[in-house]
Design an enzyme around this catalytic site. Structure first.
Site, PDB file in Angstrom:
ATOM      1  N   ASP A  85      -5.922  -4.315  43.074  1.00  0.00           N
ATOM      2  CA  ASP A  85      -5.086  -2.807  42.990  1.00  0.00           C
ATOM      3  C   ASP A  85      -3.398  -2.883  42.737  1.00  0.00           C
ATOM      4  O   ASP A  85      -2.861  -4.070  42.931  1.00  0.00           O
ATOM      5  CB  ASP A  85      -5.437  -2.297  44.295  1.00  0.00           C
ATOM      6  CG  ASP A  85      -6.552  -1.601  44.674  1.00  0.00           C
ATOM      7  OD1 ASP A  85      -7.432  -1.868  43.563  1.00  0.00           O
ATOM      8  OD2 ASP A  85      -7.142  -1.619  45.841  1.00  0.00           O
ATOM      9  N   TYR A  99      -8.925 -14.243  49.916  1.00  0.00           N
ATOM     10  CA  TYR A  99      -7.466 -13.155  50.032  1.00  0.00           C
ATOM     11  C   TYR A  99      -6.949 -13.722  51.188  1.00  0.00           C
ATOM     12  O   TYR A  99      -7.487 -13.908  52.514  1.00  0.00           O
ATOM     13  CB  TYR A  99      -8.036 -11.792  50.254  1.00  0.00           C
ATOM     14  CG  TYR A  99      -8.569 -11.324  48.765  1.00  0.00           C
ATOM     15  CD1 TYR A  99      -7.554 -10.665  47.926  1.00  0.00           C
ATOM     16  CD2 TYR A  99      -9.595 -11.341  48.143  1.00  0.00           C
ATOM     17  CE1 TYR A  99      -7.560 -10.093  46.743  1.00  0.00           C
ATOM     18  CE2 TYR A  99      -9.976 -10.759  46.853  1.00  0.00           C
ATOM     19  CZ  TYR A  99      -9.029 -10.028  45.987  1.00  0.00           C
ATOM     20  OH  TYR A  99      -9.277  -9.570  44.864  1.00  0.00           O
TER      21      TYR A  99
END
Length: 280
Positions: free
Chosen positions: A64, A122
């Site tokens: 994003d 992540y």
């Protein structure tokens, strides 16, 4: 920057994979968009300047706007007459300072960074206060973490994270990027303390690390939201378990994008060894 297979090529079309890092602050995500500057556009524009033809650059994951990376893997088919070391240097010379090619390797023709990936990892970074004192921001970290101006219960956050592991339907955390099923396998999810913030001993740096076979849209950031709510004692473990096990539960809002980093992508064979393994 490291390039482990700098052998000269004949200039014929070849498949290459590269690891990439970037500061996501100035990008509207990875994937190319018609009216916004993205990481993919930066990579493809710089590669065009190197090879003279338009080349699509695929990635292991779409991030994003505002999300960072230290270990994204990309793939492209290029015609290049020089060494891969030269390609990496040339590519970097045309990229903005917020993006860096870390290494480049030749890979089999059918390699795809997304569909061949086994896991993605992540990290999410949070700054909180050790004690319930008057909150004080730390500007040097604001672009790379979520500032939470209260103490957090690390033990409770790890208990919460453990509830979000395993193979299950994670539809309560987001939708699949391609509209498919929402079953994912989360192999690891944990919080840990980072070294103290230099120059401000009141602040505590925390890092959330999560590894899965794949993720849903904004899944990691929603995991962070829920576990931080537990850490702030705004949500109980029983509440989280009920949300996890419910059908059509309310999807929590995502944590801010600037704390998130795509740190690692793994494959059955490391990209540095794929070409050699494919020729054996």
């Amino acid at each position: 920057m490291r390039v482990r297979n700098p052998d000269l090529t004949t200039g014929s079309r070849q498949s290459v994979a590269a690891r990439v890092a970037w500061d996501g602050s100035s990008f509207h995500g990875y994937q190319r968009q018609p009216n916004a500057f993205t990481v993919q556009e930066a990579l493809e524009t710089a590669l065009y300047a190197c090879v003279g033809t338009r080349v699509a650059v695929a990635a292991a994951g779409r991030t994003d706007a505002g999300v960072h990376a230290t270990g994204q893997v990309i793939g492209a088919h290029v015609s290049w007459r020089h060494s891969l070391w030269d390609l990496a240097c040339a590519w970097n010379s045309h990229l903005p300072g917020s993006v860096a090619i870390l290494d480049v390797h030749r890979v089999p023709e059918d390699f795809h960074p997304r569909f061949d990936a086994l896991t993605r990892t992540y990290e999410y970074h949070v700054l909180s206060h050790r004690l319930p004192t008057a909150p004080r921001r730390w500007p040097l970290q604001r672009g790379a973490c979520w500032y939470v101006p209260v103490p957090l219960d690390l033990r409770g956050m790890n208990q919460a994270a453990s509830l979000l592991t395993g193979t299950r339907d994670f539809g309560f955390l987001g939708a699949a990027p391609d509209g498919g099923h929402t079953v994912r396998t989360v192999l690891k999810a944990c919080w840990e303390r980072n070294p103290a913030v230099r120059g401000n001993e009141e602040l505590q740096a925390l890092r959330f690390t999560v590894t899965a076979n794949a993720f849903l849209f904004r899944m990691v950031r929603r995991m962070v939201t829920l576990t931080v709510k537990v850490g702030r004692r705004q949500l109980t473990l029983a509440d989280l378990r009920s949300l996890r096990d419910s059908v059509g539960g309310v999807t929590p809002g995502p944590a801010p994008a600037n704390g998130l980093v795509l740190s690692r992508v793994t494959y059955a064979t490391p990209i540095s060894d794929m070409w050699k393994a494919g020729k054996a």
